[in-house]
Design a protein around this motif. Structure first.
Motif: not given
Lengths: 398, 225
Positions: A297-299, A316-318, A321-327, A380-385
Protein backbone atom coordinates in the motif's frame (compact mmCIF):
# COMPACT_ATOMS: atom_id res chain seq x y z
CA UNK A 1 19.23 6.98 3.40
CA UNK A 2 18.73 5.82 6.95
CA UNK A 3 17.80 9.33 7.88
CA UNK A 4 15.20 9.37 5.18
CA UNK A 5 13.73 6.11 6.43
CA UNK A 6 13.60 7.37 10.00
CA UNK A 7 11.93 10.50 8.77
CA UNK A 8 9.34 8.52 6.91
CA UNK A 9 8.48 6.68 10.14
CA UNK A 10 8.11 9.97 11.92
CA UNK A 11 5.90 11.36 9.23
CA UNK A 12 3.87 8.19 9.05
CA UNK A 13 3.59 7.01 12.62
CA UNK A 14 0.25 5.37 12.21
CA UNK A 15 1.34 3.35 9.23
CA UNK A 16 4.48 2.24 11.02
CA UNK A 17 2.52 1.22 14.10
CA UNK A 18 -0.22 -0.58 12.22
CA UNK A 19 2.18 -2.53 10.08
CA UNK A 20 4.45 -3.43 12.95
CA UNK A 21 1.63 -4.57 15.23
CA UNK A 22 1.64 -8.02 13.69
CA UNK A 23 5.38 -8.35 14.17
CA UNK A 24 5.21 -7.05 17.72
CA UNK A 25 2.54 -9.60 18.59
CA UNK A 26 4.52 -12.34 16.87
CA UNK A 27 7.70 -11.56 18.77
CA UNK A 28 5.77 -11.22 22.02
CA UNK A 29 4.31 -14.67 21.58
CA UNK A 30 7.67 -16.16 20.64
CA UNK A 31 9.33 -14.67 23.70
CA UNK A 32 6.47 -15.54 26.04
CA UNK A 33 6.00 -19.08 24.75
CA UNK A 34 9.72 -19.78 24.65
CA UNK A 35 10.16 -18.46 28.16
CA UNK A 36 7.33 -20.57 29.52
CA UNK A 37 8.77 -23.56 27.66
CA UNK A 38 12.21 -22.81 29.02
CA UNK A 39 10.73 -22.31 32.48
CA UNK A 40 9.05 -25.69 32.37
CA UNK A 41 12.29 -27.24 31.21
CA UNK A 42 14.32 -25.44 33.84
CA UNK A 43 11.75 -26.13 36.54
CA UNK A 44 11.68 -29.82 35.85
CA UNK A 45 15.44 -29.91 35.55
CA UNK A 46 15.76 -28.22 38.90
CA UNK A 47 13.18 -30.45 40.58
CA UNK A 48 14.74 -33.61 39.36
CA UNK A 49 18.26 -32.44 38.73
CA UNK A 50 19.35 -33.28 42.24
CA UNK A 51 17.40 -36.47 42.08
CA UNK A 52 19.62 -39.41 42.38
CA UNK A 53 20.99 -40.12 38.96
CA UNK A 54 22.59 -43.24 40.35
CA UNK A 55 19.30 -44.96 41.16
CA UNK A 56 17.69 -47.90 39.41
CA UNK A 57 14.19 -49.08 40.18
CA UNK A 58 13.12 -52.67 39.81
CA UNK A 59 9.38 -53.23 39.66
CA UNK A 60 7.19 -56.20 38.93
CA UNK A 61 4.88 -55.99 35.92
CA UNK A 62 5.62 -54.47 32.54
CA UNK A 63 6.79 -50.94 32.92
CA UNK A 64 5.38 -47.90 31.23
CA UNK A 65 8.75 -46.50 30.35
CA UNK A 66 10.78 -47.42 27.31
CA UNK A 67 14.12 -47.61 29.05
CA UNK A 68 16.82 -50.01 27.91
CA UNK A 69 15.89 -52.42 30.69
CA UNK A 70 12.33 -52.84 29.51
CA UNK A 71 11.29 -56.23 28.40
CA UNK A 72 9.03 -56.60 25.42
CA UNK A 73 5.44 -56.86 26.55
CA UNK A 74 4.26 -58.75 23.51
CA UNK A 75 3.35 -61.87 25.48
CA UNK A 76 1.15 -61.58 28.54
CA UNK A 77 3.28 -62.60 31.49
CA UNK A 78 2.74 -63.02 35.17
CA UNK A 79 4.22 -60.14 37.14
CA UNK A 80 7.39 -61.18 38.93
CA UNK A 81 7.32 -61.55 42.69
CA UNK A 82 10.37 -60.16 44.44
CA UNK A 83 11.64 -61.24 47.82
CA UNK A 84 14.90 -61.32 49.77
CA UNK A 85 16.38 -63.77 47.31
CA UNK A 86 16.17 -61.14 44.60
CA UNK A 87 17.59 -58.50 46.88
CA UNK A 88 20.57 -60.78 47.39
CA UNK A 89 20.97 -61.40 43.66
CA UNK A 90 20.94 -57.69 42.95
CA UNK A 91 23.30 -57.00 45.82
CA UNK A 92 25.76 -59.39 44.24
CA UNK A 93 25.81 -57.61 40.87
CA UNK A 94 29.13 -55.89 40.34
CA UNK A 95 28.77 -52.14 40.65
CA UNK A 96 25.78 -52.16 42.98
CA UNK A 97 26.31 -50.07 46.07
CA UNK A 98 23.05 -50.47 47.98
CA UNK A 99 19.77 -52.27 47.55
CA UNK A 100 16.64 -51.37 49.43
CA UNK A 101 13.36 -53.08 48.89
CA UNK A 102 10.10 -51.21 49.42
CA UNK A 103 6.54 -52.28 49.93
CA UNK A 104 3.79 -49.70 49.72
CA UNK A 105 0.11 -50.02 50.44
CA UNK A 106 -2.86 -47.77 51.21
CA UNK A 107 -4.22 -47.87 54.74
CA UNK A 108 -6.63 -45.93 56.83
CA UNK A 109 -4.79 -43.98 59.48
CA UNK A 110 -6.75 -43.29 62.64
CA UNK A 111 -5.55 -40.71 65.11
CA UNK A 112 -7.69 -39.47 68.00
CA UNK A 113 -10.91 -40.29 66.25
CA UNK A 114 -10.02 -38.90 62.80
CA UNK A 115 -9.46 -41.19 59.83
CA UNK A 116 -7.46 -40.48 56.68
CA UNK A 117 -6.27 -42.68 53.88
CA UNK A 118 -2.47 -42.64 53.61
CA UNK A 119 0.36 -44.61 52.08
CA UNK A 120 2.27 -46.88 54.35
CA UNK A 121 5.75 -47.79 53.23
CA UNK A 122 7.62 -50.81 54.42
CA UNK A 123 11.37 -50.27 54.51
CA UNK A 124 14.58 -51.77 55.74
CA UNK A 125 15.67 -49.26 58.40
CA UNK A 126 19.36 -50.11 57.97
CA UNK A 127 19.42 -48.23 54.70
CA UNK A 128 17.36 -45.26 55.81
CA UNK A 129 20.22 -42.88 55.14
CA UNK A 130 19.83 -43.55 51.48
CA UNK A 131 16.16 -42.75 51.38
CA UNK A 132 16.90 -39.07 51.55
CA UNK A 133 14.57 -38.43 54.41
CA UNK A 134 15.48 -36.16 57.29
CA UNK A 135 13.94 -36.52 60.72
CA UNK A 136 12.61 -33.29 62.19
CA UNK A 137 11.49 -34.60 65.56
CA UNK A 138 12.16 -37.89 67.31
CA UNK A 139 14.21 -40.50 65.47
CA UNK A 140 14.07 -42.75 62.43
CA UNK A 141 13.30 -46.44 62.55
CA UNK A 142 15.97 -48.91 63.58
CA UNK A 143 16.32 -52.58 62.76
CA UNK A 144 15.02 -53.57 66.17
CA UNK A 145 11.84 -51.53 65.93
CA UNK A 146 8.65 -53.45 65.49
CA UNK A 147 5.42 -51.57 66.11
CA UNK A 148 7.07 -48.23 65.53
CA UNK A 149 6.30 -45.73 62.78
CA UNK A 150 7.75 -42.56 61.34
CA UNK A 151 5.30 -40.20 59.66
CA UNK A 152 5.94 -37.61 57.01
CA UNK A 153 5.59 -33.92 57.73
CA UNK A 154 2.35 -33.39 55.83
CA UNK A 155 0.57 -36.26 57.57
CA UNK A 156 1.81 -35.13 60.96
CA UNK A 157 0.77 -31.51 60.61
CA UNK A 158 -1.86 -31.13 57.94
CA UNK A 159 -4.10 -34.19 58.00
CA UNK A 160 -5.51 -34.11 61.50
CA UNK A 161 -6.95 -31.57 63.85
CA UNK A 162 -4.08 -32.20 66.23
CA UNK A 163 -0.49 -32.64 65.16
CA UNK A 164 1.01 -36.06 65.46
CA UNK A 165 4.12 -36.02 67.63
CA UNK A 166 6.65 -38.63 68.64
CA UNK A 167 5.19 -40.75 71.40
CA UNK A 168 1.63 -40.62 70.03
CA UNK A 169 -0.25 -43.77 69.21
CA UNK A 170 -1.70 -44.25 65.72
CA UNK A 171 -3.85 -47.04 64.36
CA UNK A 172 -3.55 -48.40 60.83
CA UNK A 173 -6.58 -50.16 59.34
CA UNK A 174 -6.31 -52.66 56.55
CA UNK A 175 -9.27 -53.95 54.50
CA UNK A 176 -11.98 -51.53 55.51
CA UNK A 177 -11.47 -51.60 59.26
CA UNK A 178 -11.52 -55.38 59.53
CA UNK A 179 -8.01 -55.64 60.78
CA UNK A 180 -5.79 -53.13 62.41
CA UNK A 181 -2.51 -52.62 64.19
CA UNK A 182 -1.41 -49.95 66.62
CA UNK A 183 1.89 -48.20 66.11
CA UNK A 184 3.87 -45.87 68.25
CA UNK A 185 5.15 -42.82 66.42
CA UNK A 186 8.87 -42.47 67.00
CA UNK A 187 9.66 -39.69 64.57
CA UNK A 188 8.30 -37.01 62.27
CA UNK A 189 10.10 -36.18 59.05
CA UNK A 190 11.15 -32.73 57.96
CA UNK A 191 9.02 -30.94 55.43
CA UNK A 192 10.05 -31.97 51.97
CA UNK A 193 10.09 -29.10 49.55
CA UNK A 194 11.12 -31.38 46.79
CA UNK A 195 8.71 -34.27 46.84
CA UNK A 196 10.25 -37.33 45.28
CA UNK A 197 9.26 -40.92 45.09
CA UNK A 198 8.69 -41.71 48.74
CA UNK A 199 8.11 -38.68 50.84
CA UNK A 200 4.50 -38.66 51.94
CA UNK A 201 3.46 -41.60 54.04
CA UNK A 202 3.93 -43.64 57.16
CA UNK A 203 7.18 -45.57 57.33
CA UNK A 204 7.28 -48.91 59.13
CA UNK A 205 9.62 -51.86 59.03
CA UNK A 206 9.09 -54.72 56.59
CA UNK A 207 8.44 -57.01 59.51
CA UNK A 208 5.64 -54.80 60.82
CA UNK A 209 4.30 -54.47 57.26
CA UNK A 210 4.28 -58.24 56.87
CA UNK A 211 2.27 -58.65 60.05
CA UNK A 212 -0.06 -55.82 59.16
CA UNK A 213 -0.86 -57.29 55.77
CA UNK A 214 -0.95 -60.83 57.11
CA UNK A 215 -0.25 -62.45 53.73
CA UNK A 216 1.16 -65.87 53.05
CA UNK A 217 4.04 -64.62 51.03
CA UNK A 218 5.45 -61.19 51.50
CA UNK A 219 6.68 -59.60 48.25
CA UNK A 220 8.36 -56.30 47.63
CA UNK A 221 6.66 -54.03 45.14
CA UNK A 222 9.82 -52.18 44.26
CA UNK A 223 13.52 -52.49 44.80
CA UNK A 224 15.68 -49.43 44.67
CA UNK A 225 19.25 -50.02 43.57
CA UNK A 226 22.02 -47.50 43.97
CA UNK A 227 24.95 -47.75 41.60
CA UNK A 228 28.51 -47.15 42.65
CA UNK A 229 29.16 -45.07 39.56
CA UNK A 230 26.30 -42.88 38.31
CA UNK A 231 27.86 -42.84 34.85
CA UNK A 232 27.45 -46.60 34.59
CA UNK A 233 23.87 -46.65 35.77
CA UNK A 234 22.35 -47.72 32.47
CA UNK A 235 24.81 -50.55 31.93
CA UNK A 236 24.21 -51.63 35.50
CA UNK A 237 20.45 -51.67 34.90
CA UNK A 238 21.00 -54.09 32.06
CA UNK A 239 23.23 -56.24 34.23
CA UNK A 240 20.63 -56.35 37.01
CA UNK A 241 17.97 -57.21 34.48
CA UNK A 242 20.07 -60.06 33.10
CA UNK A 243 20.78 -61.55 36.52
CA UNK A 244 17.15 -61.36 37.57
CA UNK A 245 16.03 -63.04 34.36
CA UNK A 246 17.64 -66.26 35.52
CA UNK A 247 14.96 -66.85 38.15
CA UNK A 248 12.17 -64.75 36.65
CA UNK A 249 12.43 -66.08 33.16
CA UNK A 250 8.82 -65.83 32.06
CA UNK A 251 7.70 -63.14 34.40
CA UNK A 252 7.14 -59.48 33.77
CA UNK A 253 9.29 -56.96 35.55
CA UNK A 254 10.88 -53.69 34.77
CA UNK A 255 14.35 -52.41 35.49
CA UNK A 256 14.78 -48.75 34.87
CA UNK A 257 17.44 -46.17 35.57
CA UNK A 258 15.81 -42.99 36.83
CA UNK A 259 18.12 -40.95 34.69
CA UNK A 260 16.74 -42.59 31.55
CA UNK A 261 13.22 -41.55 32.37
CA UNK A 262 14.43 -38.11 33.35
CA UNK A 263 16.32 -37.64 30.13
CA UNK A 264 13.43 -38.66 27.96
CA UNK A 265 11.21 -36.30 29.94
CA UNK A 266 13.64 -33.44 29.31
CA UNK A 267 13.68 -34.37 25.66
CA UNK A 268 9.90 -34.14 25.51
CA UNK A 269 9.98 -30.81 27.32
CA UNK A 270 12.53 -29.51 24.88
CA UNK A 271 10.25 -30.54 22.07
CA UNK A 272 7.34 -28.77 23.76
CA UNK A 273 9.47 -25.65 24.07
CA UNK A 274 10.21 -25.54 20.37
CA UNK A 275 6.66 -26.46 19.45
CA UNK A 276 5.55 -23.43 21.47
CA UNK A 277 8.10 -21.29 19.66
CA UNK A 278 6.73 -22.69 16.42
CA UNK A 279 3.25 -21.52 17.36
CA UNK A 280 4.74 -18.10 18.08
CA UNK A 281 6.45 -18.13 14.72
CA UNK A 282 3.15 -18.67 12.97
CA UNK A 283 1.83 -15.43 14.40
CA UNK A 284 5.06 -13.78 13.32
CA UNK A 285 4.59 -15.01 9.78
CA UNK A 286 1.02 -13.73 9.79
CA UNK A 287 2.46 -10.44 11.00
CA UNK A 288 4.97 -10.47 8.16
CA UNK A 289 2.18 -10.90 5.63
CA UNK A 290 0.58 -7.85 7.24
CA UNK A 291 3.81 -5.89 6.81
CA UNK A 292 4.05 -6.96 3.21
CA UNK A 293 0.50 -5.74 2.62
CA UNK A 294 1.00 -2.41 4.32
CA UNK A 295 4.25 -1.93 2.41
CA UNK A 296 2.51 -2.68 -0.88
CA UNK A 297 0.00 0.00 0.00
CA UNK A 298 2.80 2.38 0.92
CA UNK A 299 4.59 1.75 -2.35
CA UNK A 300 1.34 2.40 -4.20
CA UNK A 301 0.75 5.52 -2.18
CA UNK A 302 4.27 6.73 -2.80
CA UNK A 303 4.48 5.84 -6.45
CA UNK A 304 4.77 9.48 -7.37
CA UNK A 305 7.43 10.05 -4.76
CA UNK A 306 9.40 7.08 -6.05
CA UNK A 307 9.15 8.58 -9.54
CA UNK A 308 10.54 11.85 -8.19
CA UNK A 309 13.39 10.08 -6.50
CA UNK A 310 14.24 8.25 -9.68
CA UNK A 311 14.05 11.47 -11.70
CA UNK A 312 16.54 13.17 -9.43
CA UNK A 313 18.95 10.29 -9.77
CA UNK A 314 18.02 7.37 -7.49
CA UNK A 315 18.92 4.02 -9.02
CA UNK A 316 16.79 0.88 -8.88
CA UNK A 317 19.23 -0.33 -6.26
CA UNK A 318 18.78 2.83 -4.17
CA UNK A 319 15.01 2.46 -4.11
CA UNK A 320 15.17 -1.23 -3.29
CA UNK A 321 17.64 -0.56 -0.48
CA UNK A 322 15.48 2.23 0.82
CA UNK A 323 12.39 0.07 1.14
CA UNK A 324 14.26 -2.96 2.46
CA UNK A 325 15.85 -0.71 5.03
CA UNK A 326 12.41 0.61 5.81
CA UNK A 327 11.19 -2.95 6.40
CA UNK A 328 14.29 -3.97 8.32
CA UNK A 329 14.11 -0.95 10.62
CA UNK A 330 10.44 -1.58 11.19
CA UNK A 331 11.30 -5.19 12.00
CA UNK A 332 14.08 -4.17 14.37
CA UNK A 333 11.97 -1.63 16.21
CA UNK A 334 8.99 -3.99 16.42
CA UNK A 335 11.13 -6.88 17.57
CA UNK A 336 12.74 -4.83 20.33
CA UNK A 337 9.33 -3.64 21.44
CA UNK A 338 8.02 -7.20 21.15
CA UNK A 339 10.86 -8.52 23.30
CA UNK A 340 10.18 -5.95 26.01
CA UNK A 341 6.44 -6.66 25.94
CA UNK A 342 7.05 -10.40 25.72
CA UNK A 343 9.18 -10.20 28.83
CA UNK A 344 6.39 -8.41 30.68
CA UNK A 345 3.77 -10.83 29.39
CA UNK A 346 5.72 -13.91 30.40
CA UNK A 347 6.41 -12.39 33.80
CA UNK A 348 2.72 -11.67 34.16
CA UNK A 349 1.54 -15.05 32.91
CA UNK A 350 4.17 -16.75 35.04
CA UNK A 351 3.03 -15.06 38.21
CA UNK A 352 -0.71 -15.26 37.56
CA UNK A 353 -0.78 -18.86 36.37
CA UNK A 354 2.04 -19.78 38.74
CA UNK A 355 4.04 -21.54 36.09
CA UNK A 356 7.78 -21.24 35.86
CA UNK A 357 9.06 -18.96 33.13
CA UNK A 358 12.49 -17.83 32.14
CA UNK A 359 13.44 -15.35 29.42
CA UNK A 360 16.81 -16.51 28.11
CA UNK A 361 19.33 -14.75 25.93
CA UNK A 362 18.68 -17.50 23.43
CA UNK A 363 15.00 -16.65 23.14
CA UNK A 364 15.78 -12.93 22.86
CA UNK A 365 18.25 -13.54 20.06
CA UNK A 366 15.80 -15.91 18.41
CA UNK A 367 12.95 -13.39 18.64
CA UNK A 368 15.08 -10.50 17.41
CA UNK A 369 16.62 -12.39 14.53
CA UNK A 370 13.38 -13.96 13.45
CA UNK A 371 11.52 -10.65 13.70
CA UNK A 372 14.07 -8.71 11.66
CA UNK A 373 14.63 -11.43 9.07
CA UNK A 374 10.94 -12.17 8.54
CA UNK A 375 10.09 -8.48 8.20
CA UNK A 376 12.90 -7.87 5.77
CA UNK A 377 11.88 -10.89 3.72
CA UNK A 378 8.32 -9.56 3.77
CA UNK A 379 9.68 -6.29 2.41
CA UNK A 380 11.46 -7.87 -0.56
CA UNK A 381 8.45 -8.04 -2.83
CA UNK A 382 7.16 -4.50 -2.19
CA UNK A 383 10.72 -3.13 -2.36
CA UNK A 384 11.26 -4.79 -5.72
CA UNK A 385 7.92 -3.52 -6.92
CA UNK A 386 8.95 -0.01 -5.94
CA UNK A 387 12.41 -0.31 -7.46
CA UNK A 388 11.11 -1.54 -10.80
CA UNK A 389 8.64 1.32 -11.27
CA UNK A 390 9.07 3.21 -14.51
CA UNK A 391 9.98 6.77 -13.53
CA UNK A 392 7.81 8.41 -16.20
CA UNK A 393 4.77 6.35 -15.28
CA UNK A 394 5.45 6.92 -11.61
CA UNK A 395 5.73 10.67 -12.05
CA UNK A 396 2.36 10.69 -13.75
CA UNK A 397 0.72 8.96 -10.78
CA UNK A 398 -0.89 11.15 -8.18
CA UNK B 1 31.51 19.44 -29.68
CA UNK B 2 28.00 20.48 -28.79
CA UNK B 3 26.60 19.80 -25.36
CA UNK B 4 23.67 17.94 -26.87
CA UNK B 5 23.66 16.36 -30.31
CA UNK B 6 20.47 14.70 -31.48
CA UNK B 7 20.37 12.97 -34.84
CA UNK B 8 17.68 10.80 -36.38
CA UNK B 9 15.95 10.43 -33.03
CA UNK B 10 12.81 8.35 -33.19
CA UNK B 11 10.63 7.19 -30.37
CA UNK B 12 7.53 5.08 -30.59
CA UNK B 13 5.32 3.44 -28.00
CA UNK B 14 3.44 0.21 -28.22
CA UNK B 15 -0.23 0.63 -27.61
CA UNK B 16 -1.70 -2.85 -27.75
CA UNK B 17 -0.74 -4.26 -31.13
CA UNK B 18 0.05 -0.91 -32.62
CA UNK B 19 3.34 0.91 -32.70
CA UNK B 20 2.60 4.59 -32.18
CA UNK B 21 5.42 6.91 -33.32
CA UNK B 22 5.87 10.01 -31.16
CA UNK B 23 9.22 11.34 -32.33
CA UNK B 24 9.91 10.90 -36.02
CA UNK B 25 13.49 11.83 -36.67
CA UNK B 26 14.60 14.77 -34.57
CA UNK B 27 17.76 16.61 -35.55
CA UNK B 28 18.97 19.17 -33.00
CA UNK B 29 22.15 20.52 -31.48
CA UNK B 30 22.35 22.53 -28.31
CA UNK B 31 25.48 24.36 -27.30
CA UNK B 32 26.71 24.88 -23.79
CA UNK B 33 25.24 27.98 -22.17
CA UNK B 34 22.18 28.18 -24.40
CA UNK B 35 18.69 28.94 -23.14
CA UNK B 36 16.44 26.94 -25.45
CA UNK B 37 12.66 27.19 -25.46
CA UNK B 38 10.91 24.10 -26.79
CA UNK B 39 7.49 24.98 -28.12
CA UNK B 40 4.67 23.36 -29.98
CA UNK B 41 1.10 22.12 -29.66
CA UNK B 42 0.10 19.40 -27.19
CA UNK B 43 1.06 15.92 -28.29
CA UNK B 44 3.84 17.07 -30.60
CA UNK B 45 6.45 15.14 -28.60
CA UNK B 46 8.02 17.89 -26.49
CA UNK B 47 7.71 15.98 -23.24
CA UNK B 48 8.94 12.76 -24.81
CA UNK B 49 11.99 14.60 -26.08
CA UNK B 50 12.54 16.07 -22.63
CA UNK B 51 12.25 12.61 -21.05
CA UNK B 52 14.88 11.24 -23.41
CA UNK B 53 17.16 14.24 -22.84
CA UNK B 54 16.59 13.78 -19.11
CA UNK B 55 17.64 10.12 -19.28
CA UNK B 56 14.24 8.97 -18.03
CA UNK B 57 13.47 7.26 -21.31
CA UNK B 58 15.49 5.67 -24.12
CA UNK B 59 15.38 6.39 -27.85
CA UNK B 60 13.85 3.76 -30.14
CA UNK B 61 16.18 4.79 -32.93
CA UNK B 62 18.81 7.43 -33.62
CA UNK B 63 21.47 8.99 -31.47
CA UNK B 64 21.42 11.35 -28.53
CA UNK B 65 24.87 12.48 -27.45
CA UNK B 66 25.24 14.29 -24.15
CA UNK B 67 28.74 15.68 -23.73
CA UNK B 68 29.75 13.20 -26.41
CA UNK B 69 28.26 10.13 -24.70
CA UNK B 70 25.58 8.14 -26.49
CA UNK B 71 22.66 7.88 -24.07
CA UNK B 72 21.22 4.81 -25.77
CA UNK B 73 24.36 2.86 -24.95
CA UNK B 74 24.44 3.62 -21.24
CA UNK B 75 23.24 1.29 -18.48
CA UNK B 76 20.34 2.20 -16.22
CA UNK B 77 22.83 2.85 -13.50
CA UNK B 78 24.81 5.28 -15.62
CA UNK B 79 21.64 7.03 -16.72
CA UNK B 80 20.66 7.46 -13.07
CA UNK B 81 24.08 8.92 -12.38
CA UNK B 82 23.64 11.46 -15.20
CA UNK B 83 20.20 12.42 -13.86
CA UNK B 84 21.75 12.84 -10.46
CA UNK B 85 24.87 14.80 -11.33
CA UNK B 86 24.49 16.48 -14.69
CA UNK B 87 20.83 17.29 -15.00
CA UNK B 88 18.47 19.33 -12.86
CA UNK B 89 14.76 18.81 -13.39
CA UNK B 90 12.13 21.47 -12.89
CA UNK B 91 8.59 20.17 -13.40
CA UNK B 92 5.30 21.89 -14.01
CA UNK B 93 3.77 20.26 -10.95
CA UNK B 94 6.90 20.85 -8.81
CA UNK B 95 7.13 17.18 -7.77
CA UNK B 96 8.27 17.96 -4.27
CA UNK B 97 7.85 15.40 -1.50
CA UNK B 98 5.21 16.75 0.81
CA UNK B 99 5.98 14.76 3.92
CA UNK B 100 9.52 16.07 4.31
CA UNK B 101 10.75 19.63 4.84
CA UNK B 102 11.90 21.97 2.11
CA UNK B 103 15.45 21.60 3.35
CA UNK B 104 15.26 17.82 3.04
CA UNK B 105 13.71 18.08 -0.39
CA UNK B 106 16.66 20.14 -1.56
CA UNK B 107 19.07 17.77 0.21
CA UNK B 108 17.55 14.69 -1.43
CA UNK B 109 19.67 14.62 -4.64
CA UNK B 110 22.75 15.02 -2.44
CA UNK B 111 21.50 12.32 -0.06
CA UNK B 112 21.18 9.98 -3.02
CA UNK B 113 24.67 10.99 -4.15
CA UNK B 114 25.85 10.24 -0.58
CA UNK B 115 27.22 13.69 0.05
CA UNK B 116 28.36 14.17 3.63
CA UNK B 117 25.59 15.30 5.92
CA UNK B 118 26.96 18.68 6.90
CA UNK B 119 27.99 19.58 3.40
CA UNK B 120 24.60 18.83 1.94
CA UNK B 121 22.77 20.59 4.70
CA UNK B 122 24.92 23.70 4.21
CA UNK B 123 24.44 23.63 0.46
CA UNK B 124 20.69 23.11 0.68
CA UNK B 125 20.42 26.04 3.08
CA UNK B 126 22.49 28.22 0.78
CA UNK B 127 20.40 27.28 -2.26
CA UNK B 128 17.12 27.96 -0.50
CA UNK B 129 18.45 31.31 0.65
CA UNK B 130 19.51 32.11 -2.91
CA UNK B 131 15.92 31.62 -4.12
CA UNK B 132 14.65 33.74 -1.23
CA UNK B 133 13.31 30.93 0.97
CA UNK B 134 15.87 31.01 3.75
CA UNK B 135 13.02 31.55 6.21
CA UNK B 136 11.08 28.49 5.06
CA UNK B 137 13.69 25.76 5.57
CA UNK B 138 11.72 23.59 7.95
CA UNK B 139 8.34 24.14 6.35
CA UNK B 140 6.68 21.43 4.38
CA UNK B 141 6.28 22.24 0.67
CA UNK B 142 2.55 21.82 1.11
CA UNK B 143 2.52 25.00 3.21
CA UNK B 144 3.99 27.08 0.40
CA UNK B 145 2.45 28.95 -2.51
CA UNK B 146 2.95 27.67 -6.06
CA UNK B 147 5.69 30.16 -6.79
CA UNK B 148 7.50 29.29 -3.58
CA UNK B 149 7.24 25.59 -4.33
CA UNK B 150 8.73 26.10 -7.76
CA UNK B 151 11.59 27.99 -6.16
CA UNK B 152 12.21 25.03 -3.82
CA UNK B 153 12.15 22.78 -6.88
CA UNK B 154 14.74 24.97 -8.60
CA UNK B 155 16.91 24.87 -5.51
CA UNK B 156 16.62 21.08 -5.57
CA UNK B 157 17.50 20.98 -9.28
CA UNK B 158 20.71 22.86 -8.48
CA UNK B 159 21.70 20.65 -5.54
CA UNK B 160 24.39 18.63 -7.31
CA UNK B 161 25.47 21.59 -9.44
CA UNK B 162 24.29 20.21 -12.81
CA UNK B 163 25.34 21.75 -16.11
CA UNK B 164 21.88 21.36 -17.68
CA UNK B 165 18.48 22.41 -16.37
CA UNK B 166 15.51 20.69 -17.97
CA UNK B 167 12.34 22.64 -17.23
CA UNK B 168 9.02 21.19 -18.35
CA UNK B 169 6.56 24.09 -18.33
CA UNK B 170 7.97 25.48 -15.09
CA UNK B 171 5.45 28.32 -15.00
CA UNK B 172 2.47 26.34 -16.27
CA UNK B 173 0.78 26.28 -12.86
CA UNK B 174 1.79 29.74 -11.68
CA UNK B 175 0.23 33.17 -11.60
CA UNK B 176 1.74 36.12 -13.43
CA UNK B 177 3.83 37.43 -10.57
CA UNK B 178 5.30 34.04 -9.72
CA UNK B 179 5.95 33.40 -13.38
CA UNK B 180 8.02 36.57 -13.57
CA UNK B 181 9.95 35.60 -10.43
CA UNK B 182 10.69 32.10 -11.69
CA UNK B 183 11.74 33.34 -15.12
CA UNK B 184 14.08 35.83 -13.49
CA UNK B 185 15.72 33.01 -11.56
CA UNK B 186 15.99 30.96 -14.75
CA UNK B 187 17.56 33.87 -16.57
CA UNK B 188 20.09 34.35 -13.79
CA UNK B 189 20.97 30.66 -13.87
CA UNK B 190 21.56 30.91 -17.59
CA UNK B 191 23.68 34.00 -17.15
CA UNK B 192 25.59 32.03 -14.52
CA UNK B 193 26.56 29.56 -17.26
CA UNK B 194 23.98 26.81 -17.07
CA UNK B 195 22.37 25.43 -20.18
CA UNK B 196 18.59 25.57 -19.92
CA UNK B 197 16.13 23.64 -22.03
CA UNK B 198 12.58 24.68 -21.27
CA UNK B 199 9.27 23.44 -22.61
CA UNK B 200 6.71 26.23 -22.60
CA UNK B 201 3.42 27.34 -24.09
CA UNK B 202 3.76 30.90 -22.99
CA UNK B 203 5.62 33.07 -25.50
CA UNK B 204 5.98 35.71 -22.80
CA UNK B 205 8.40 33.48 -20.93
CA UNK B 206 10.70 33.10 -23.91
CA UNK B 207 11.95 36.66 -24.12
CA UNK B 208 15.28 35.76 -22.49
CA UNK B 209 15.76 32.60 -24.53
CA UNK B 210 18.64 32.41 -26.96
CA UNK B 211 16.73 30.11 -29.26
CA UNK B 212 13.22 28.78 -29.82
CA UNK B 213 12.67 25.31 -31.21
CA UNK B 214 9.21 24.73 -32.67
CA UNK B 215 8.00 21.18 -32.82
CA UNK B 216 5.10 19.72 -34.73
CA UNK B 217 3.99 16.10 -35.05
CA UNK B 218 7.17 14.57 -33.71
CA UNK B 219 9.55 16.68 -35.77
CA UNK B 220 11.47 19.91 -35.35
CA UNK B 221 9.62 22.34 -37.56
CA UNK B 222 11.52 25.53 -37.13
CA UNK B 223 14.35 26.99 -35.12
CA UNK B 224 14.34 30.71 -34.48
CA UNK B 225 16.79 32.87 -32.66
Amino acid sequence: MLEYVLLSFKADRRRALMSSLGIIIGVVSIIALLSVGQGLYGGVNEQFGDLDMDLITVRPGSGMGMGPGDRPASTPEEPAEFDDKDVKIIDNVLGVKDVYPLKTTRVLLSFRGDNTSVSVIGISPEEHDDLKVVVARGRFLTGSDYKAAVVSHDIAEDFFRMDISPGNQIRLYIDEEDRYSDFKVVGVLEEDEDPTYASSGVYITHKAMDDLLDVEEYHYDSIIVRAEDPAQVEALAEEVEKDLSRIHRDEAYNVEALSTRFESMLEVLNMIKYALAGIGSISLIVGAIGISNVMMLTVKERTHEIGVMKAIGATTWDIRTLYLLDAGMLGLASSLLGIALGWLVSDFVGSVANIPQEVTLQSIVFGLLFGVVITTVAGIYPANKAAMLDPIEALRAE
Amino acid sequence: MSLVEISGLEKSYRVGEMEVPVLKGIELEIEEGEFVALMGPSGCGKSTLMNILGCLDRPSKGRVLLKGRDLSRLSDRDLARIRREEIGFVFQSFNLIGRISNLMNVELPMTIKETARNARSDRARELLESVGLGHRLDYSPSNLSGGERQRVAIARALANDPSIILADEPTGNLDERSTTEIMEIMYELNVGGRTIIMVTHDVETTKDCSRMVWMRDGMVQEVTS
